[in-house]
Design a protein around this motif. Structure first.
Motif, PDB file in Angstrom:
ATOM      1  N   SER A  98       0.694  -1.346  -0.057  1.00 60.77           N
ATOM      2  CA  SER A  98       0.163   0.016  -0.013  1.00 60.77           C
ATOM      3  C   SER A  98       0.688   1.121  -0.022  1.00 60.77           C
ATOM      4  CB  SER A  98      -0.899  -0.254   1.149  1.00 60.77           C
ATOM      5  OG  SER A  98      -1.716  -0.999   1.181  1.00 60.77           O
ATOM      6  N   ILE A  99       0.395   2.446  -0.580  1.00 66.99           N
ATOM      7  CA  ILE A  99       1.105   3.372  -0.509  1.00 66.99           C
ATOM      8  C   ILE A  99      -0.017   4.722  -0.456  1.00 66.99           C
ATOM      9  CG2 ILE A  99       0.876   4.066  -3.119  1.00 66.99           C
ATOM     10  CD1 ILE A  99       4.025   4.382  -1.135  1.00 66.99           C
ATOM     11  N   PRO A 100       0.437   5.560   0.497  1.00 71.62           N
ATOM     12  CA  PRO A 100      -0.602   6.950   0.826  1.00 71.62           C
ATOM     13  C   PRO A 100      -0.425   7.811  -0.314  1.00 71.62           C
ATOM     14  CG  PRO A 100       1.410   6.900   2.147  1.00 71.62           C
ATOM     15  CD  PRO A 100       1.654   5.595   1.245  1.00 71.62           C
ATOM     16  N   PHE A 101      -1.550   8.573  -0.438  1.00 74.95           N
ATOM     17  CA  PHE A 101      -1.840   9.873  -1.242  1.00 74.95           C
ATOM     18  C   PHE A 101      -2.769  10.544  -0.569  1.00 74.95           C
ATOM     19  CE2 PHE A 101      -4.401   6.917  -3.239  1.00 74.95           C
ATOM     20  CZ  PHE A 101      -5.674   7.554  -3.680  1.00 74.95           C
ATOM     21  N   ASP A 102      -3.049  11.869  -1.028  1.00 72.66           N
ATOM     22  CA  ASP A 102      -3.987  12.855  -0.498  1.00 72.66           C
ATOM     23  C   ASP A 102      -4.983  13.060  -1.687  1.00 72.66           C
ATOM     24  OD1 ASP A 102      -2.704  12.872   1.911  1.00 72.66           O
ATOM     25  OD2 ASP A 102      -1.591  14.884   1.369  1.00 72.66           O
ATOM     26  N   ILE A 103      -6.277  13.427  -1.214  1.00 76.82           N
ATOM     27  CA  ILE A 103      -7.268  13.920  -2.182  1.00 76.82           C
ATOM     28  C   ILE A 103      -7.550  15.349  -1.600  1.00 76.82           C
ATOM     29  CG2 ILE A 103      -9.444  13.899  -3.095  1.00 76.82           C
ATOM     30  CD1 ILE A 103      -8.952  10.927  -3.734  1.00 76.82           C
ATOM     31  N   HIS A 104      -7.641  16.219  -2.045  1.00 73.01           N
ATOM     32  CA  HIS A 104      -7.853  17.745  -1.602  1.00 73.01           C
ATOM     33  C   HIS A 104      -9.508  18.062  -2.245  1.00 73.01           C
ATOM     34  CE1 HIS A 104      -3.563  18.736  -0.849  1.00 73.01           C
ATOM     35  NE2 HIS A 104      -3.388  17.682  -1.731  1.00 73.01           N
ATOM     36  N   ILE A 105     -10.167  18.445  -1.313  1.00 71.96           N
ATOM     37  CA  ILE A 105     -11.588  18.703  -1.596  1.00 71.96           C
ATOM     38  C   ILE A 105     -11.896  20.000  -1.877  1.00 71.96           C
ATOM     39  CG2 ILE A 105     -13.968  18.243  -1.042  1.00 71.96           C
ATOM     40  CD1 ILE A 105     -11.453  15.972   0.650  1.00 71.96           C
ATOM     41  N   ILE A 106     -12.230  20.695  -3.027  1.00 74.06           N
ATOM     42  CA  ILE A 106     -12.428  21.974  -2.729  1.00 74.06           C
ATOM     43  C   ILE A 106     -14.075  22.306  -2.927  1.00 74.06           C
ATOM     44  CG2 ILE A 106     -12.407  24.129  -4.436  1.00 74.06           C
ATOM     45  CD1 ILE A 106      -9.670  21.632  -4.519  1.00 74.06           C
ATOM     46  N   ARG A 107     -14.524  22.744  -1.864  1.00 76.80           N
ATOM     47  CA  ARG A 107     -15.884  22.799  -1.623  1.00 76.80           C
ATOM     48  C   ARG A 107     -16.461  24.204  -2.173  1.00 76.80           C
ATOM     49  NH1 ARG A 107     -17.932  18.776   1.848  1.00 76.80           N
ATOM     50  NH2 ARG A 107     -16.230  17.326   2.557  1.00 76.80           N
ATOM     51  N   ARG A 108     -17.543  24.201  -2.768  1.00 73.82           N
ATOM     52  CA  ARG A 108     -18.158  25.188  -3.430  1.00 73.82           C
ATOM     53  C   ARG A 108     -19.536  25.774  -3.071  1.00 73.82           C
ATOM     54  NH1 ARG A 108     -14.219  26.557  -7.127  1.00 73.82           N
ATOM     55  NH2 ARG A 108     -12.992  24.543  -8.049  1.00 73.82           N
ATOM     56  N   ASP A 109     -19.805  26.808  -2.883  1.00 70.91           N
ATOM     57  CA  ASP A 109     -21.080  27.505  -2.550  1.00 70.91           C
ATOM     58  C   ASP A 109     -21.670  26.977  -1.422  1.00 70.91           C
ATOM     59  OD1 ASP A 109     -20.507  29.007  -4.694  1.00 70.91           O
ATOM     60  OD2 ASP A 109     -22.388  28.771  -5.922  1.00 70.91           O
ATOM     61  N   GLY A 110     -20.993  26.752  -0.470  1.00 74.37           N
ATOM     62  CA  GLY A 110     -21.632  26.060   0.627  1.00 74.37           C
ATOM     63  C   GLY A 110     -21.798  24.521   1.050  1.00 74.37           C
ATOM     64  N   PHE A 111     -21.326  23.841  -0.151  1.00 74.17           N
ATOM     65  CA  PHE A 111     -21.390  22.534  -0.043  1.00 74.17           C
ATOM     66  C   PHE A 111     -20.274  21.738   1.118  1.00 74.17           C
ATOM     67  CE2 PHE A 111     -19.801  18.178  -0.843  1.00 74.17           C
ATOM     68  CZ  PHE A 111     -20.674  17.465  -0.674  1.00 74.17           C
ATOM     69  N   ASN A 112     -21.166  21.139   2.196  1.00 73.00           N
ATOM     70  CA  ASN A 112     -20.330  20.817   3.251  1.00 73.00           C
ATOM     71  C   ASN A 112     -20.520  19.219   3.616  1.00 73.00           C
ATOM     72  OD1 ASN A 112     -18.751  21.539   5.557  1.00 73.00           O
ATOM     73  ND2 ASN A 112     -20.421  21.208   6.792  1.00 73.00           N
ATOM     74  N   GLY A 113     -21.221  18.478   2.688  1.00 73.87           N
ATOM     75  CA  GLY A 113     -21.509  17.328   2.836  1.00 73.87           C
ATOM     76  C   GLY A 113     -20.508  16.147   2.590  1.00 73.87           C
ATOM     77  N   THR A 114     -20.927  14.829   2.984  1.00 73.46           N
ATOM     78  CA  THR A 114     -19.880  13.517   2.654  1.00 73.46           C
ATOM     79  C   THR A 114     -19.775  13.376   1.157  1.00 73.46           C
ATOM     80  OG1 THR A 114     -21.815  12.042   2.953  1.00 73.46           O
ATOM     81  CG2 THR A 114     -20.811  12.955   4.962  1.00 73.46           C
ATOM     82  N   ILE A 115     -18.708  12.638   1.259  1.00 72.53           N
ATOM     83  CA  ILE A 115     -18.211  12.468  -0.208  1.00 72.53           C
ATOM     84  C   ILE A 115     -17.630  10.774  -0.378  1.00 72.53           C
ATOM     85  CG2 ILE A 115     -16.947  12.788  -2.327  1.00 72.53           C
ATOM     86  CD1 ILE A 115     -16.802  15.763  -1.460  1.00 72.53           C
ATOM     87  N   GLU A 116     -18.284   9.915  -1.164  1.00 73.21           N
ATOM     88  CA  GLU A 116     -17.480   8.631  -1.223  1.00 73.21           C
ATOM     89  C   GLU A 116     -16.749   8.637  -2.567  1.00 73.21           C
ATOM     90  OE1 GLU A 116     -19.306   4.116  -2.362  1.00 73.21           O
ATOM     91  OE2 GLU A 116     -20.767   5.670  -2.179  1.00 73.21           O
ATOM     92  N   LEU A 117     -15.481   8.171  -2.093  1.00 68.53           N
ATOM     93  CA  LEU A 117     -14.478   7.996  -3.239  1.00 68.53           C
ATOM     94  C   LEU A 117     -14.369   6.458  -3.729  1.00 68.53           C
ATOM     95  CD1 LEU A 117     -11.726  10.075  -1.538  1.00 68.53           C
ATOM     96  CD2 LEU A 117     -13.245  10.961  -3.558  1.00 68.53           C
ATOM     97  N   TYR A 118     -14.104   6.110  -4.812  1.00 65.88           N
ATOM     98  CA  TYR A 118     -14.216   4.747  -5.322  1.00 65.88           C
ATOM     99  C   TYR A 118     -13.126   4.705  -6.681  1.00 65.88           C
ATOM    100  CZ  TYR A 118     -17.829   6.470  -8.101  1.00 65.88           C
ATOM    101  OH  TYR A 118     -18.810   7.195  -8.896  1.00 65.88           O
ATOM    102  N   LEU A 119     -12.549   3.418  -6.755  1.00 69.81           N
ATOM    103  CA  LEU A 119     -11.824   3.090  -7.956  1.00 69.81           C
ATOM    104  C   LEU A 119     -12.872   2.898  -9.043  1.00 69.81           C
ATOM    105  CD1 LEU A 119      -9.038   0.631  -6.800  1.00 69.81           C
ATOM    106  CD2 LEU A 119      -8.959   3.388  -7.167  1.00 69.81           C
ATOM    107  N   LYS A 120     -12.515   3.303 -10.342  1.00 71.16           N
ATOM    108  CA  LYS A 120     -13.469   2.759 -11.336  1.00 71.16           C
ATOM    109  C   LYS A 120     -12.774   2.272 -12.701  1.00 71.16           C
ATOM    110  CE  LYS A 120     -16.856   4.735 -14.705  1.00 71.16           C
ATOM    111  NZ  LYS A 120     -17.599   5.879 -15.145  1.00 71.16           N
ATOM    112  N   ASP A 121     -13.161   1.211 -12.962  1.00 70.93           N
ATOM    113  CA  ASP A 121     -12.470   0.647 -14.336  1.00 70.93           C
ATOM    114  C   ASP A 121     -11.064   0.449 -13.916  1.00 70.93           C
ATOM    115  OD1 ASP A 121     -15.017   0.770 -15.532  1.00 70.93           O
ATOM    116  OD2 ASP A 121     -14.653   2.604 -16.493  1.00 70.93           O
ATOM    117  N   MET A 122     -10.699  -0.166 -12.965  1.00 69.27           N
ATOM    118  CA  MET A 122      -9.420  -0.620 -12.611  1.00 69.27           C
ATOM    119  C   MET A 122      -8.946  -1.944 -12.791  1.00 69.27           C
ATOM    120  SD  MET A 122      -7.546   2.189 -11.813  1.00 69.27           S
ATOM    121  CE  MET A 122      -6.168   1.422 -10.654  1.00 69.27           C
TER     122      MET A 122
END
Length: 370
Positions: free
Chosen positions: A151-175
């Motif tokens: 395993s290797i670590p990395f970061d995902i930065h979330i730029i939230r726009r116009d007041g969005f404060n909710g949760t987000i689900e990240l997932y791999l696609k077509d890997m």
């Protein structure tokens, strides 16, 4: 949104140009000292966003934005607003205002150049609308080298726009089969998440294109965005920029002697009850005779590791939460690097070998809930 071109005769409150929102206004600060003024009607309690695109469309304008009541009293203003998705723009000079309307009536929006400059090249796009909550996802770094099965670590930065404060689900696609993502849940309000990518046990002859998406529920709709690869680059005097890359790649390498595949045996996310939680990790039996040390990378304040032990192919340790710093509802990913204090080099005249702290790799990200 509807688009509109300003009339160029709107350089005072008395000559304010009436608009209907939502709208995107295309205009320019035509000469030094010029201002453009617009007016619109709105009801109490409404939320309004006024956002300038100037530097982000290669205009020299350093916008200054004001919202005023019908008499010209300034209610809120903004000069510069930071947009982390804007790459190598070194001066974040575009304005942004999120405004809650206090009472029914007519309101004014006025744009000018903060330095007092102007000319036909000082163009802008001014969005005045109700909030359009959304998000952008940016991964750093854009290239990962992963020993097979590790395993290797990395970061995902979330730029939230116009007041969005909710949760987000990240997932791999077509890997390709065998890749897995650990820590793909982004809690409410979180602007950066540390997670890990685990590679399959087989190697690849060429880099593998990474495809990660994030989805969130916004106003009853499922919104999906791809993760944009980037490099986190430092400008002189400290500012950093997320500079987009052309590709998002992983190279799966033949593991060396130091690289040891490790997997978490707990069900995740891990609930920290009573302030502590035990973690069990499957490791190689060859680690059983070495001193093992763990290090938390970018640890949340109040989280620590203790009681590290190893027997045969099972590594155990406890996660401890300081309840004076960690509050109920806390959730995050823990990134743990595993080291051994291992003998290296030839024996000395007494038969002893020098010991060296050697990284054995990273555990898959451990999502925790307190």
């Amino acid at each position: 949104l509807p688009e509109y071109t300003e009339s160029r005769s709107n350089n005072s409150i008395d000559n304010a140009e009436r608009i209907t929102i939502p709208v995107i206004i295309n205009g320019a600060i035509e000469k030094p000292g010029d201002v453009d003024t617009f007016k619109f009607d709105c009801v109490a309690g409404s939320e309004i966003v006024a956002e300038v695109y100037g530097r982000r469309i290669d205009s020299p304008i350093d916008s200054l934005l004001r919202i005023m009541d019908r008499n010209g009293k300034v209610l809120v203003w903004n000069d510069d607003s930071d947009d982390k998705a804007s790459g190598l723009i070194t001066h974040q000079a575009d304005s942004y205002i999120y405004f809650k309307v206090p009472e029914d009536g007519t309101y004014l929006v006025q744009i000018s150049d903060a330095q007092g400059y102007g000319g036909d090249e000082y163009a802008y796009r001014l969005r005045i609308s109700y909030p359009l909550p959304d998000f952008t996802l940016i991964a750093t770094p854009s290239a990962l080298n992963i020993p097979a099965g590790c395993s290797i670590p990395f970061d995902i930065h979330i730029i939230r726009r116009d007041g969005f404060n909710g949760t987000i689900e990240l997932y791999l696609k077509d890997m390709p089969e065998g890749f897995s993502l650990s820590g793909g849940y982004v809690p409410q309000g979180k602007n950066i998440i540390h997670l890990t990518l685990t590679a399959p046990i087989q190697t690849f002859d060429s880099p593998v294109a990474l495809n990660i998406e994030g989805k969130a529920e916004i106003n009853g709709k499922t919104i999906v965005h791809p993760v944009i690869p980037a490099e986190n680059m430092i400008q002189a005097f400290g500012p950093t920029h997320l500079v987009p890359s052309e590709s998002f790649l992983a190279m799966v390498l033949k593991p060396g002697f130091r690289n040891i595949p490790m997997s978490i045996l707990n069900n995740l996310p891990l609930k920290i009850s009573g302030g502590t939680a035990e973690v069990q990790v499957k490791v190689s039996p060859r680690m059983a005779f070495e001193e093992v040390m763990l290090e938390l990378k970018q640890p949340p304040d109040g989280i620590s590791l203790e009681d590290v032990a190893i027997k045969n192919n099972l590594l155990t340790f406890r996660i401890k939460a300081d309840n004076t710093k960690i509050k109920d509802g806390f959730t995050d990913n823990l990134i743990v690097e595993v080291f051994t204090n291992s003998p290296v080099g030839p024996k000395d005249e007494k038969g002893n070998r020098t010991k060296q702290k050697i990284s054995r790799g990273f555990l898959p990200a451990i999502p925790v809930i307190y």
